[in-house]
Motif scaffolding. Structure first.
Motif: not given
Length: 326
Positions: A296-304
Motif C-alpha cells: 500500500x505504501x508503494x501505491x501511495x508513493x507512486x501516486x504522490x
C-alpha cells in the motif's frame, strides 16, 4: 657460479615462479572485510550497536558505521560501501527502486511518536506552517512524514517552503531560528521538546509506517549467514536489557544519544521493539505482515510522486534468521 650450483637452483627458481604465478592467478575472495552495518543515531538502534560488539569472535567479525543522517546511510548501502543498514520502510522502498536490492531480516523498532514535526512556541497545528519554511531531509522518512502530516491537514507540499536539511542539523537550525519548523526524530525531537518546541505532528498514529528495519544486500545473505543469525539473536536478547537502568550498555547509549537517564526512559515510550514472535509475524510473506503494508505504501508513493518506478515487494522480507522459540 659453477655449473653444479646452477643446476641445483633450477628447481628452486621453477617452484618460486610457479608460486608467484599461482598467487597472481588465484581468484580473490569477493568479501574480505567484516560484515559492515551502517546506521544513524536513533534510540532503537542501540541494541544493534551492542549486538555487533557481542557478535565479534574469532570466527565472526561485525563492524558498525555510524552516520549522522538517513540519506548518508542509504547512499552507503546503495554504493555497496556497507553490507547492511538500518532504514525505515519508505527508505527501503526507495533503495529497491534504485536497484540496491535490500532485504529486511529484522524489525528493530516501530516509531510511536519518535519521529515528529517540531515548531516554535505559539504554533498550534500544521495549519500554522502554511507559507512558512520547514526544514526536512529530502528523500528520507522525514519527507514521507511531512507529506503525511500535510495530507492529514488538507494541505500539500505546495503549501509550505521545503528547505533541505540533514536530520543531524535540525536542532541547531531550530535553535538559530533559521526555520519555522523542522522534521526530526529522536534524540533531537526530545531535546527540542525540552527546549520548548511544539509537536505539530508525529508518528504516534501511523501504524507500522515508520518502523525501522535491518536490511542486507541480497547477495550478502549467502556470504554472512552465521554473522547475520548471531546479530539478529543478540539484538533480540539485548532489547529487553536496554530498558533496565542497570544495563551494562546504557552509559554508552546515553553518550551516543546525548540523553539524560530521564530522557532515555521517555524516548523508550516513543517506539516499540518487537520481540522474536512479533518479528516472525511481521516478516512473514503475505497478508498480516509488512509485505501487505508496504504494498500500500508503494501505491501511495507512486501516486504522490515520491517514487520514480514500480517496486515488487515480494521477497523484500526474509524471516530466515529468526530462531523458532526465541
Amino acid at each position: 657460479m659453477n655449473r653444479f650450483v646452477q643446476i641445483r637452483l633450477i628447481p628452486v627458481i621453477a617452484v618460486g615462479g610457479a608460486l608467484c604465478m599461482a598467487g597472481l592467478l588465484w581468484p580473490e575472495s569477493e568479501y574480505q572485510r567484516p560484515l559492515t552495518v551502517a546506521l544513524n543515531i536513533w534510540p532503537g538502534t542501540e541494541n544493534l550497536v551492542l549486538a555487533c560488539d557481542a557478535g565479534n569472535t574469532r570466527e565472526q567479525r561485525i563492524n558498525t558505521v555510524e552516520m549522522s543522517w538517513p540519506t548518508a546511510v542509504m547512499g552507503a548501502f546503495r554504493k555497496r560501501v556497507v553490507d547492511a543498514a538500518v532504514v525505515t520502510l519508505d527508505e527501503m522502498i526507495r533503495l529497491e527502486a534504485d536497484g540496491a536490492k535490500p532485504r529486511a531480516i529484522l524489525v528493530l523498532g516501530v516509531s510511536k511518536g519518535s519521529d515528529a514535526i517540531m515548531g516554535h512556541a505559539g504554533m498550534e497545528s500544521m495549519q500554522s506552517l502554511r507559507g512558512r519554511r520547514v526544514g526536512v531531509e529530502i528523500r528520507s522518512s522525514g519527507e514521507h512524514l511531512l507529506w503525511k502530516a500535510l495530507a492529514a491537514s488538507g494541505m500539500s507540499v505546495k503549501d509550505v517552503q521545503m528547505v533541505p536539511l540533514n536530520l543531524a542539523e535540525t536542532e541547531d537550525a531550530y535553535d538559530e531560528h533559521e526555520l519555522d519548523a523542522v522534521v526530526t526524530a529522536d534524540p533531537w525531537r526530545l531535546r527540542l521538546r525540552d527546549k520548548g518546541a511544539v509537536t505539530l505532528f508525529d508518528s504516534a498514529r501511523s501504524g507500522l509506517e515508520f518502523c525501522r528495519v535491518l536490511v542486507v544486500r541480497e547477495e550478502v545473505i549467502r556470504v554472512y549467514p552465521n554473522e547475520l543469525k548471531s546479530l539478529v539473536s543478540e539484538c533480540l536478547r539485548l532489547s529487553a536489557q536496554l530498558e533496565q537502568s542497570d544495563s551494562p550498555g546504557l552509559d554508552a547509549a546515553l553518550r551516543r544519544e546525548g540523553f539524560t537517564l530521564k530522557q532515555w526512559r521517555e524516548s523508550l515510550q516513543a517506539f516499540h521493539m518487537p520481540d522474536a514472535a512479533e518479528n516472525r509475524r511481521l516478516l512473514r510473506p503475505g497478508k498480516g505482515g509488512l509485505e501487505e503494508y508496504v504494498t500500500e505504501m508503494v501505491r501511495t508513493m507512486l501516486k504522490e510522486g515520491m517514487l520514480h518506478r514500480q517496486v515488487n515487494v515480494k521477497g523484500l522480507f526474509i524471516p530466515n534468521f529468526l530462531e523458532e522459540g526465541s
